[in-house]
Scaffold this motif. Sequence first.
Motif, PDB file in Angstrom:
ATOM      1  N   SER A 111     -66.551 -34.154 -85.231  1.00 31.40           N
ATOM      2  CA  SER A 111     -65.826 -34.721 -86.374  1.00 31.40           C
ATOM      3  C   SER A 111     -66.737 -34.789 -87.593  1.00 31.40           C
ATOM      4  N   LEU A 112     -68.047 -34.675 -87.385  1.00 32.84           N
ATOM      5  CA  LEU A 112     -68.987 -34.694 -88.518  1.00 32.84           C
ATOM      6  C   LEU A 112     -68.640 -33.580 -89.510  1.00 32.84           C
ATOM      7  N   GLY A 113     -68.040 -32.512 -89.020  1.00 33.90           N
ATOM      8  CA  GLY A 113     -67.634 -31.429 -89.921  1.00 33.90           C
ATOM      9  C   GLY A 113     -66.628 -31.922 -90.951  1.00 33.90           C
ATOM     10  N   MET A 114     -65.747 -32.815 -90.518  1.00 29.67           N
ATOM     11  CA  MET A 114     -64.709 -33.313 -91.422  1.00 29.67           C
ATOM     12  C   MET A 114     -65.192 -34.529 -92.213  1.00 29.67           C
ATOM     13  N   VAL A 115     -65.840 -35.485 -91.542  1.00 25.79           N
ATOM     14  CA  VAL A 115     -66.161 -36.731 -92.252  1.00 25.79           C
ATOM     15  C   VAL A 115     -67.493 -36.686 -93.004  1.00 25.79           C
ATOM     16  N   LEU A 116     -68.423 -35.819 -92.603  1.00 26.02           N
ATOM     17  CA  LEU A 116     -69.686 -35.708 -93.350  1.00 26.02           C
ATOM     18  C   LEU A 116     -69.694 -34.497 -94.266  1.00 26.02           C
ATOM     19  N   GLN A 117     -69.122 -33.387 -93.772  1.00 28.20           N
ATOM     20  CA  GLN A 117     -69.241 -32.126 -94.510  1.00 28.20           C
ATOM     21  C   GLN A 117     -68.013 -31.816 -95.355  1.00 28.20           C
ATOM     22  N   GLY A 118     -66.932 -32.547 -95.164  1.00 32.14           N
ATOM     23  CA  GLY A 118     -65.725 -32.326 -95.962  1.00 32.14           C
ATOM     24  C   GLY A 118     -64.937 -31.087 -95.579  1.00 32.14           C
ATOM     25  N   GLU A 119     -65.181 -30.574 -94.371  1.00 34.73           N
ATOM     26  CA  GLU A 119     -64.429 -29.392 -93.910  1.00 34.73           C
ATOM     27  C   GLU A 119     -63.018 -29.827 -93.499  1.00 34.73           C
ATOM     28  N   SER A 120     -62.103 -28.858 -93.380  1.00 35.17           N
ATOM     29  CA  SER A 120     -60.729 -29.218 -93.008  1.00 35.17           C
ATOM     30  C   SER A 120     -60.519 -29.212 -91.492  1.00 35.17           C
ATOM     31  N   SER A 121     -61.532 -28.786 -90.737  1.00 30.15           N
ATOM     32  CA  SER A 121     -61.462 -28.845 -89.274  1.00 30.15           C
ATOM     33  C   SER A 121     -62.888 -28.979 -88.742  1.00 30.15           C
ATOM     34  N   THR A 122     -63.001 -29.050 -87.393  1.00 30.70           N
ATOM     35  CA  THR A 122     -64.335 -29.173 -86.781  1.00 30.70           C
ATOM     36  C   THR A 122     -64.961 -27.800 -86.501  1.00 30.70           C
TER      37      THR A 122
END
Length: 265
Positions: free
Chosen positions: A46-57
């Motif tokens: 989930s760090l992809g979405m909540v830290l990196q601002g990506e739309s998926s993991t």
Amino acid sequence: MKKVSVASLLKKKQEGQKFATLTAYDASFAKLFDDCGIDLILIGDSLGMVLQGESSTLPVTVEQVAYHTRCVASSTQRTMVVADMPFMSYATPEQTYENAAELMRAGANMVKMEGGEWLCETIQGLVDRGVPVCGHLGLTPQSVNVFGGFKIQGRGDAAARQLINSAMELEKAGIQLLVLECIPAPLAKRVARSLTIPVIGIGAGKDTDGQILVMQDMLGITAGYVPSFSKNYLAATGDIREAVKLYIDEVEQGLFPAAEQSFDE
Ligand code: KIV
């Protein structure tokens, strides 16, 4: 201070005592959660979405999870540390062993993998080689493109039967914990009762043995979409430590998740 282990979580399940877990990705939050009594910290992709601002993991790499695992593991003492195996990092046995080793070397006590029966051999291979595994069923975000969006899973008799079978097969293969994400609460209850191992829910109702939330969701600081199964504990308390303690308290008392944070069949 005694470190939380699979054995202590299993004992809680056997004694009907619920436990609270959270995601974390850095040393400051991890230490605070550890101090407050969170039993397990997941370095989720989930760090992809909540830290990196990506739309998926999907864009998250093993190197990134290992980096954040090191940050969490180095600042915690009591809590159990579980690291996510990112998308396509366990596609072949060779990749799986190498990538799981990197996460264990970074300080994880266990790795988590998304998927059903197709993962059983991989799980057996990891456990045989000394790597404890947490399974993940239901809405497995790495399969978002197969599902056609972030949708509730396990609705209807056939899907429910399939999910229960998968859970039992994963347990036989050697997982020691299971995460159930976004499934009807009655189905999650059936799975938790059918398995010996502790089952941790997110969007899976109040009858799993433990609960997990993404830390940004429970603090109300998520930049994008906030799932309906989450709850903003910072709004209720105005202080991060108090928010975490209230979350733990509500999970232990069976007050979270309530009906409004759960899905029916
Ligand atoms: O990546 C993650 O944070 C997770 C939890 C939502 C269970 O898998």
